[in-house]
Enzyme design. Sequence first.
Site, PDB file in Angstrom:
ATOM      1  CD  GLU A   1      -1.389  -0.309   3.659  1.00  0.00           C
ATOM      2  OE1 GLU A   1      -2.447  -0.926   3.430  1.00  0.00           O
ATOM      3  OE2 GLU A   1      -1.106   0.150   4.778  1.00  0.00           O
TER       4      GLU A   1
ATOM      5  CD  GLU B   1      10.064   1.366 -14.762  1.00  0.00           C
ATOM      6  OE1 GLU B   1       9.421   2.314 -15.225  1.00  0.00           O
ATOM      7  OE2 GLU B   1      11.005   1.494 -13.929  1.00  0.00           O
ATOM      8  CB  ALA B   2      11.644  -5.049 -11.009  1.00  0.00           C
ATOM      9  N   GLY B   3       9.955  -6.606 -13.681  1.00  0.00           N
ATOM     10  CA  GLY B   3       9.499  -7.924 -14.146  1.00  0.00           C
ATOM     11  C   GLY B   3       8.445  -8.556 -13.259  1.00  0.00           C
ATOM     12  CB  ILE B   4       6.839  -7.531 -10.087  1.00  0.00           C
ATOM     13  CG1 ILE B   4       8.124  -7.791  -9.285  1.00  0.00           C
ATOM     14  CG2 ILE B   4       5.602  -7.886  -9.267  1.00  0.00           C
ATOM     15  CD1 ILE B   4       8.224  -7.022  -7.984  1.00  0.00           C
TER      16      ILE B   4
ATOM     17  CB  VAL C   1       2.420  -4.524 -11.714  1.00  0.00           C
ATOM     18  CG1 VAL C   1       1.582  -3.430 -11.049  1.00  0.00           C
ATOM     19  CG2 VAL C   1       3.659  -4.816 -10.872  1.00  0.00           C
ATOM     20  N   PRO C   2      -0.846  -5.685 -12.311  1.00  0.00           N
ATOM     21  CG  PRO C   2      -2.722  -5.935 -10.938  1.00  0.00           C
ATOM     22  CD  PRO C   2      -1.227  -6.081 -10.951  1.00  0.00           C
TER      23      PRO C   2
ATOM     24  CG  HIS D   1      -2.750  -0.058   7.810  1.00  0.00           C
ATOM     25  ND1 HIS D   1      -2.669  -0.872   6.706  1.00  0.00           N
ATOM     26  CD2 HIS D   1      -3.579  -0.665   8.669  1.00  0.00           C
ATOM     27  CE1 HIS D   1      -3.426  -1.940   6.886  1.00  0.00           C
ATOM     28  NE2 HIS D   1      -3.994  -1.839   8.081  1.00  0.00           N
TER      29      HIS D   1
ATOM     30  CG  MET E   1       6.923  -3.316  -7.258  1.00  0.00           C
ATOM     31  SD  MET E   1       5.881  -4.151  -6.056  1.00  0.00           S
ATOM     32  CE  MET E   1       4.341  -3.294  -6.282  1.00  0.00           C
TER      33      MET E   1
END
Length: 601
Positions: free
Chosen positions: A230, A293-296, A298-299, A272, A291
Amino acid sequence: MEQLYTKDTQAIFWNNNKTAIQRMLDYDYTIQRKTPSVAAIVAPTSGNKFEKFFYGPDEVMIPLFKTTAAAKAAQPQADVLLNFASFRTAYDVTMEALEIGGFSSMMITAEGIPERLARKMNQTAREKGVIIIGPATVGAITPGAFKVANIGGTITNIVNSKLHRAGSCGLVTRSGGLFNELSNIIAINADGIAEGVAIGGDRFVGSVFIDNMLRMEKNPAVKYMILLGEVGGTEEYKVIDAIKSGAITKPVIAWCIGTIAKYYDSGVQFGHAGASANADSETAEYKNKAMAEAGIHVPASFNELPAMINKVFTDLKLADIPEPEMSVCPTVRSSKEFICTISDDRGDEATYAGFPISSVATPDTGKGIGDVVSLLWFKKQYPKWATDFIETVIKTVADHGPAVSGAHNAKVTARAGKSVVESLVTGLLTIGPRFGGAIDGAAEHFKYAEDNGLDPKAFLNHMKKLGIPIPGIGHRIKSLKNPDLRVTGLMNYAAENFPSTPLLDYARTVEALTTSKKENLILNVDGTIGILMVDMWRALGYSEEEINEFIASGTLNSFFILGRTIGFIGHVLDEKRLAMPMYRHPMTDILYDVQVAEEIK
Ligand code: ACO
Ligand code: LMR
């Protein structure tokens, strides 16, 4: 550690949070755990020794302790601390448990622990290699093995979200509520989760995403991971670095919530404490981009997350997970009013502490009354020297003639036409601090004196201050000149059969002093029994606390009550056999000193 929890993991639950603990036990029953996942509860202000919980249709008793140290000493295998203390005490509870040691992980639920303390606590745990989950979390779960408190919600929700058995996703979230939401999405779009951790919403939490994900990387049950972050903080960047360095190789799907922030001028602060961006790089938008760009995986939006999970999962082409057998918790359950922990009459043959009556009753079993007492009074199988001592005591105090207080009362009652039981009870009610009932008091005071290193003189002074005669010292007719041979017999037995008799040795030094003042101030039969029982229990390995509890509950006087019952019944039957008439005490034996009552005006 590859897996956070296993099916054998047990926890010490700090705070008697009954609803959360019941949810854990319902989960345990559903997944057919062999042992309840909560081994002990720390309830500092409770005077109770246990709390009852349902385990499926039945009930189990979970022991309560006043301190974490006592709980850990009693249940050393329990290596998870579930810290449900308030934010005011949660820090101290964690720090104390870290000091005690033997915990592999601790979960801290409180929200609002001061950040300075939270950092210190997290750092100390890290140095000691203890995984902290939280603060401000609902916890973690290894489906099919162990679930922390309320995570996953009710048992119906848990089964619907496939949290009752291991799937293949490793799930990390900050939020507990969204953890439950994600579990459901994963159950619908994939095959459930293998391990999940809600790391907590405070700015400074113990284990962060990367700690949990590196463990999941090593866990063969985890085939891919989902991270739900988040807005706020930079923890996601550590995951990016791990992917770049090759420390994480399993597919990762991630989403940071809070992308709505871009529509506001001044940023957003979510519920939080940690959910607010202090820099551009802490915004959800920025982190999602980094994220991706790092290949994760991500929708484009949270709404597209389910489809992405489905795609990554389907591409993995994993084998179907067979659905395990589950037990179903009844919806209507009633709590039992009475508890029995000594005997059971539900089978073909009743048992004494697990032993069928026939296994102890007849002479060929080699068991005697001492064995039966050790089973029914202490729920233990005492060694022969101890059961023989118990029998020796019972036989020794069975009777001491018709003149003693209790026998006299039983005889008078029988002669008034009362039944055996009524006459017996009258005799028994005579047992007290002066007659036959000084055994507990003797054990208590002599033990106190020895525990506190009082020499005999100091002990006598101490008793004088208390203003009571020393229980276990003195006899109406027995003295140095007319020794009580029952006492000699018990002492001889102990000398030959006890490993050692430290309390008796001490008591004899006291007796040397009291008899030097008055020759009937001997260590009497009550005193000898009480003191030798303490020596026996110590030799049997009982703790001082357990022995003190025996004394406080009147266990020692019970030996006299049991033994003397034999004699009282004998006297009552004697009266009946002789058909003795009603007794009237001779008036010549009474000093009448009756004055005319004064009138008060
Ligand atoms: N500790 C210290 N002083 C004592 C004790 C004692 N246990 N017992 C007697 N004394 C002293 C009394 O203070 C009194 O002193 P004083 O003459 O300076 O006033 C003196 O001894 C005589 O006291 P009595 O009560 O008349 O003693 P008696 O010998 O008649 O009583 C009794 C015997 C009741 C057993 C008494 O010794 C006592 O109370 N002992 C403690 C309780 C106890 O152990 N009872 C179990 C006895 S064994 C059985 O019942 C199976
Ligand atoms: C007993 O065992 O009853 C006695 O020691 C008491 C007494 O007065 O003899």
